[in-house]
Design an enzyme around this catalytic site. Structure first.
Site, PDB file in Angstrom:
ATOM      1  N   SER A  74       0.826  -1.206   0.000  1.00 49.57           N
ATOM      2  CA  SER A  74       0.000   0.000   0.000  1.00 49.57           C
ATOM      3  C   SER A  74       0.859   1.254   0.000  1.00 49.57           C
ATOM      4  CB  SER A  74      -0.906   0.013   1.236  1.00 49.57           C
ATOM      5  OG  SER A  74      -1.550   1.253   1.400  1.00 49.57           O
ATOM      6  N   TYR A  94      -2.806  -0.727  10.169  1.00 46.91           N
ATOM      7  CA  TYR A  94      -2.752  -1.065   8.748  1.00 46.91           C
ATOM      8  C   TYR A  94      -1.399  -0.672   8.158  1.00 46.91           C
ATOM      9  CZ  TYR A  94      -3.918  -0.738   3.745  1.00 46.91           C
ATOM     10  OH  TYR A  94      -3.922  -0.858   2.372  1.00 46.91           O
TER      11      TYR A  94
END
Length: 234
Positions: free
Chosen positions: A125, A139
């Site tokens: 990401s 995350y």
């Protein structure tokens, strides 16, 4: 050529599966969310938080080798203060995003090795390159851990001819994103992107396909930024 996609029933994973199937790959999707096989794409259930489930998955696919594996499984959390940190919530994110990837690669390795030129792409990401605008630090931490995993295994697996790389997408225009992020928030984010828009799934998929294709014979341990100019490395 075959390709295994873990986390392939939605978002980038599903778009990748559809794209590769049209390109002539023999595709198998692995995910905890059960779904019917679609358009000739085989589905085999897997729970990446369970080592026995991962082991059973690779037994069930019954392949004598794996040409490519794409790990696209991921979950997230909402942003909150570290004062509200919850260990169980963190473990849920860690077990899917990072530990699940490690265990998947553990059982995929023998089959990638048999392919002689096996390839792996980990869908990380943009958050791990900077920070997350909408998700919690749990995350970001888990996605950043994938970078270290890829670099370490790139060196360890080089003698086996296995190439492993990351891709770092920023926000991608998927139904899930549109359902969970208000239009006004998306417009604000898009205005901060040099290219003026969020990514389309196909733009991420095309990068993944190159990294697992015969066109890639020398890129390993790398991370490919797909963010419209939001983060510039060099």
């Amino acid at each position: 050529m075959n390709s295994i996609i873990i986390g392939g029933t939605s978002g980038i994973g599903l778009e990748t599966a559809r794209y590769l199937e049209k390109k002539g790959y023999e595709v198998v999707i692995g995910s905890r969310n059960r779904r019917k096989d679609e358009d000739g794409i085989r589905f085999v259930p897997i729970d990446v938080t369970s080592e026995s489930s991962i082991e059973n998955f690779f037994y069930a696919i019954d392949f004598d080798h794996i040409d490519s594996l794409i790990y696209s499984a991921g979950v997230t959390t909402k942003q909150k203060s570290i004062r509200d940190f919850n260990v169980e919530e963190y473990r849920r994110v860690h077990d899917v995003n990072l530990l699940g990837a490690i265990l998947t690669l553990k059982y995929a390795f023998p089959l990638l090795k048999k392919a002689k030129k096996g390839k792996v792409v980990i869908v990380s990401s943009f958050a791990s390159r900077t920070y997350s605008q909408l998700s919690g630090f749990e995350y970001t931490v888990s996605k950043a851990g994938l970078s270290g995993l890829v670099k370490q295994l790139a060196v360890e697996w080089a003698q086996e001819g296995i190439l492993i790389n990351n891709v770092y997408p920023s926000m991608v225009d998927t139904p899930m994103l549109r359902e969970n992020v208000e239009a006004s928030v998306l417009q604000e984010i898009e205005s901060s992107i040099p290219l003026g828009r969020i990514a389309q799934p196909q733009e991420v998929v095309a990068a993944i396909e190159f990294l697992i294709s015969t066109g890639n014979s020398y890129i390993t341990g790398a991370g490919l930024d797909i963010n419209g100019g939001q983060f510039l490395s060099g």
